[in-house]
Design a protein around this motif. Sequence first.
Motif, PDB file in Angstrom:
ATOM      1  N   GLU A  47      21.535 -13.338  23.336  1.00 17.59           N
ATOM      2  CA  GLU A  47      21.085 -12.024  23.889  1.00 17.59           C
ATOM      3  C   GLU A  47      20.583 -11.092  22.774  1.00 17.59           C
ATOM      4  OE1 GLU A  47      24.004 -11.402  26.758  1.00 17.59           O
ATOM      5  OE2 GLU A  47      22.443 -11.482  28.358  1.00 17.59           O
ATOM      6  N   THR A  48      21.351 -11.347  21.538  1.00 16.96           N
ATOM      7  CA  THR A  48      20.976 -10.342  20.416  1.00 16.96           C
ATOM      8  C   THR A  48      19.660 -10.820  19.733  1.00 16.96           C
ATOM      9  OG1 THR A  48      22.049 -11.838  18.721  1.00 16.96           O
ATOM     10  CG2 THR A  48      23.417 -10.040  19.950  1.00 16.96           C
ATOM     11  N   LEU A  49      19.035 -11.997  20.183  1.00 14.67           N
ATOM     12  CA  LEU A  49      17.805 -12.384  19.780  1.00 14.67           C
ATOM     13  C   LEU A  49      16.615 -12.477  20.625  1.00 14.67           C
ATOM     14  CD1 LEU A  49      19.270 -15.733  18.087  1.00 14.67           C
ATOM     15  CD2 LEU A  49      18.031 -14.033  16.825  1.00 14.67           C
ATOM     16  N   GLY A  50      16.952 -11.546  21.911  1.00 14.33           N
ATOM     17  CA  GLY A  50      15.940 -11.183  22.742  1.00 14.33           C
ATOM     18  C   GLY A  50      15.879 -12.483  23.953  1.00 14.33           C
ATOM     19  N   ALA A  51      16.773 -13.474  23.981  1.00 17.88           N
ATOM     20  CA  ALA A  51      16.957 -14.390  25.049  1.00 17.88           C
ATOM     21  C   ALA A  51      17.457 -13.822  26.254  1.00 17.88           C
ATOM     22  CB  ALA A  51      17.694 -15.779  24.514  1.00 17.88           C
ATOM     23  N   ALA A  52      17.187 -14.176  27.475  1.00 18.50           N
ATOM     24  CA  ALA A  52      17.751 -13.929  28.463  1.00 18.50           C
ATOM     25  C   ALA A  52      18.762 -14.907  29.165  1.00 18.50           C
ATOM     26  CB  ALA A  52      16.377 -13.416  30.054  1.00 18.50           C
ATOM     27  N   ARG A  53      19.914 -14.609  29.345  1.00 18.61           N
ATOM     28  CA  ARG A  53      20.897 -15.810  29.630  1.00 18.61           C
ATOM     29  C   ARG A  53      20.427 -16.484  30.810  1.00 18.61           C
ATOM     30  NH1 ARG A  53      26.793 -13.828  30.082  1.00 18.61           N
ATOM     31  NH2 ARG A  53      26.157 -12.636  28.568  1.00 18.61           N
ATOM     32  N   GLU A  54      19.953 -15.734  32.071  1.00 19.96           N
ATOM     33  CA  GLU A  54      19.515 -16.394  33.229  1.00 19.96           C
ATOM     34  C   GLU A  54      18.371 -17.479  32.783  1.00 19.96           C
ATOM     35  OE1 GLU A  54      20.143 -13.319  33.045  1.00 19.96           O
ATOM     36  OE2 GLU A  54      18.252 -12.161  33.081  1.00 19.96           O
ATOM     37  N   ASP A  55      17.426 -17.318  31.881  1.00 17.25           N
ATOM     38  CA  ASP A  55      16.554 -17.945  31.651  1.00 17.25           C
ATOM     39  C   ASP A  55      17.077 -19.453  30.849  1.00 17.25           C
ATOM     40  OD1 ASP A  55      14.205 -18.146  28.886  1.00 17.25           O
ATOM     41  OD2 ASP A  55      13.768 -18.868  30.791  1.00 17.25           O
ATOM     42  N   LEU A  56      17.988 -18.981  29.953  1.00 17.13           N
ATOM     43  CA  LEU A  56      18.794 -20.333  29.370  1.00 17.13           C
ATOM     44  C   LEU A  56      19.550 -21.046  30.502  1.00 17.13           C
ATOM     45  CD1 LEU A  56      19.990 -18.532  26.325  1.00 17.13           C
ATOM     46  CD2 LEU A  56      17.894 -19.540  26.377  1.00 17.13           C
ATOM     47  N   THR A  57      20.205 -20.305  31.340  1.00 15.22           N
ATOM     48  CA  THR A  57      20.952 -21.285  32.467  1.00 15.22           C
ATOM     49  C   THR A  57      19.784 -22.125  33.401  1.00 15.22           C
ATOM     50  OG1 THR A  57      22.766 -19.476  32.548  1.00 15.22           O
ATOM     51  CG2 THR A  57      22.220 -21.113  34.395  1.00 15.22           C
ATOM     52  N   GLN A  58      18.683 -21.412  33.321  1.00 14.17           N
ATOM     53  CA  GLN A  58      17.623 -22.216  34.242  1.00 14.17           C
ATOM     54  C   GLN A  58      17.266 -23.358  33.539  1.00 14.17           C
ATOM     55  OE1 GLN A  58      17.432 -21.178  37.370  1.00 14.17           O
ATOM     56  NE2 GLN A  58      16.259 -23.002  37.527  1.00 14.17           N
ATOM     57  N   LYS A  59      17.090 -23.291  32.420  1.00 16.09           N
ATOM     58  CA  LYS A  59      16.566 -24.276  31.505  1.00 16.09           C
ATOM     59  C   LYS A  59      17.534 -25.390  31.229  1.00 16.09           C
ATOM     60  CE  LYS A  59      13.348 -22.448  28.164  1.00 16.09           C
ATOM     61  NZ  LYS A  59      13.138 -20.833  28.050  1.00 16.09           N
ATOM     62  N   LEU A  60      18.889 -25.100  31.291  1.00 17.40           N
ATOM     63  CA  LEU A  60      20.194 -26.028  31.546  1.00 17.40           C
ATOM     64  C   LEU A  60      19.704 -26.914  32.755  1.00 17.40           C
ATOM     65  CD1 LEU A  60      22.607 -27.524  30.325  1.00 17.40           C
ATOM     66  CD2 LEU A  60      23.644 -25.724  31.451  1.00 17.40           C
ATOM     67  N   LEU A  61      19.774 -26.090  33.783  1.00 22.78           N
ATOM     68  CA  LEU A  61      19.743 -26.794  35.255  1.00 22.78           C
ATOM     69  C   LEU A  61      18.772 -27.705  35.657  1.00 22.78           C
ATOM     70  CD1 LEU A  61      20.391 -23.312  37.143  1.00 22.78           C
ATOM     71  CD2 LEU A  61      22.205 -25.378  36.547  1.00 22.78           C
ATOM     72  N   VAL A  62      17.495 -27.325  34.726  1.00 21.41           N
ATOM     73  CA  VAL A  62      16.221 -28.269  35.016  1.00 21.41           C
ATOM     74  C   VAL A  62      16.226 -29.284  33.815  1.00 21.41           C
ATOM     75  CG1 VAL A  62      15.218 -26.513  36.655  1.00 21.41           C
ATOM     76  CG2 VAL A  62      14.737 -26.744  33.994  1.00 21.41           C
ATOM     77  N   GLY A  63      17.060 -29.188  33.075  1.00 21.66           N
ATOM     78  CA  GLY A  63      17.165 -30.335  31.825  1.00 21.66           C
ATOM     79  C   GLY A  63      16.177 -29.929  30.781  1.00 21.66           C
ATOM     80  N   LYS A  64      15.750 -28.549  30.740  1.00 26.94           N
ATOM     81  CA  LYS A  64      14.692 -28.374  29.595  1.00 26.94           C
ATOM     82  C   LYS A  64      15.477 -28.072  28.254  1.00 26.94           C
ATOM     83  CE  LYS A  64      10.263 -27.141  31.372  1.00 26.94           C
ATOM     84  NZ  LYS A  64      10.645 -26.810  32.937  1.00 26.94           N
ATOM     85  N   GLN A  65      16.691 -27.765  28.797  1.00 27.15           N
ATOM     86  CA  GLN A  65      17.609 -27.728  27.035  1.00 27.15           C
ATOM     87  C   GLN A  65      18.718 -28.694  27.547  1.00 27.15           C
ATOM     88  OE1 GLN A  65      18.604 -23.279  26.842  1.00 27.15           O
ATOM     89  NE2 GLN A  65      17.098 -23.243  25.169  1.00 27.15           N
ATOM     90  N   LYS A  66      19.317 -28.716  26.183  1.00 31.24           N
ATOM     91  CA  LYS A  66      20.476 -29.801  25.976  1.00 31.24           C
ATOM     92  C   LYS A  66      21.759 -29.458  25.698  1.00 31.24           C
ATOM     93  CE  LYS A  66      17.104 -32.883  23.016  1.00 31.24           C
ATOM     94  NZ  LYS A  66      15.831 -32.098  23.020  1.00 31.24           N
ATOM     95  N   TYR A  67      22.621 -30.247  25.987  1.00 29.90           N
ATOM     96  CA  TYR A  67      24.060 -29.896  25.922  1.00 29.90           C
ATOM     97  C   TYR A  67      24.535 -31.165  24.956  1.00 29.90           C
ATOM     98  CZ  TYR A  67      24.734 -32.537  29.783  1.00 29.90           C
ATOM     99  OH  TYR A  67      24.550 -33.716  30.824  1.00 29.90           O
ATOM    100  N   SER A  68      25.689 -30.997  24.342  1.00 29.71           N
ATOM    101  CA  SER A  68      26.310 -32.001  23.600  1.00 29.71           C
ATOM    102  C   SER A  68      26.381 -33.448  24.285  1.00 29.71           C
ATOM    103  CB  SER A  68      27.656 -31.646  22.946  1.00 29.71           C
ATOM    104  OG  SER A  68      27.785 -32.793  21.758  1.00 29.71           O
TER     105      SER A  68
END
Length: 311
Positions: free
Chosen positions: A86-107
């Motif tokens: 969030e200090t970089l201007g990202a919105a947490r709900e947006d990142l969560t959404q990307k995880l939920l739809v598989g647009k962002q990764k996890y280990s």
Amino acid sequence: EADTLERDFQHTVDADQRIEPRDWMPDGYRRTLVRQIAQHAHSEIIGMQPEGNWITRAPSLRRKAILLAKVQDEAGHGLYLYAATETLGAAREDLTQKLLVGKQKYSSIFNYPTLTFADVGVIGWLVDGAAICNQVPLCRTSYGPYARAMIRICKEESFHQRQGYELLMTMMGGTDEQRAMVQDAVNRWWWPSLMMFGPPDDASPNTEQSMRWRIKRHTNDELRQKFVDMTVPQAEKLGVTLPDPELRWNAERGHYDFGAPDWDEFWQVVKGNGPCNAQRVAHRNRAHEEGAWVREAAAAYAEKRARGLDR
Ligand code: 3HC
């Protein structure tokens, strides 16, 4: 003007100084940090599932309490890291959404199943051990908020690693069945733990630039080697064998030689075709849906407070 900004930025990084949220930074630096820190945070949150699976079935109250504390820690690590994005201007709900739809990764490591309680020990020993190898250098990453989050996380991570190793020591001092359970878990988690460090350097599109920006302080292969060198003596003390016939000490190099992980398997898991990918993402989606009422209530309360109606 832009060149001066870029030059001052790189000068700060090269002098091993921190870049803070209000400093000028190249767009690519900001994008890489949001990508890496968000996926790091997603990893912590998804990482709660494999171990959470054993909280209700821990063999003793002590083991249950330790596991509860560890899983809670992982949630906290996720929180610190989302806050850093969030200090970089990202919105947490947006990142969560990307995880939920598989647009962002996890280990990738969290897409493997935890079949017995020995897995809880092996995850602590190998997975948290690998995470420590990867995260200690990140305490010196060039972006201030990320480095400071890492310092706090690494303190808790070493507890995670020690409790796992102690759990395995206990089981190795038990019955033959328990020793066999530990060896079986080591056989299943060794290679996926090596894959946590990412693809080989020559197949890593981000490493070179991340090293120049001192986001990364070591390359994927350097950290993988460090992890192997640290872990082999621990395996010997534990009395387990690591499932790699090519593993041997190389006196010239002063490091262990070891075999190559199955990179096809790695990319398949990263692409979503691992043993537990669907289950992990479905579970996270369900948790998000079930938690909607909490978010709505918090928003409604914040709205009332803003209008001074909460008294
Ligand atoms: N699992 C999933 N994706 C992976 C991966 C893995 N193990 N290793 C690499 N990748 C992805 C990268 O994200 C990248 O894809 P992207 O561009 O879409 O993000 C692609 O594969 C190429 O890999 P690179 O090496 O070029 O990517 P990076 O430079 O980002 O390096 C990394 C990958 C080493 C994981 C780095 O991002 C990093 O150090 N991240 C911070 C540490 C982290 O995320 N650790 C997670 C471990 S689990 C954990 O910490 C919880 C603990 O409690 C157990």
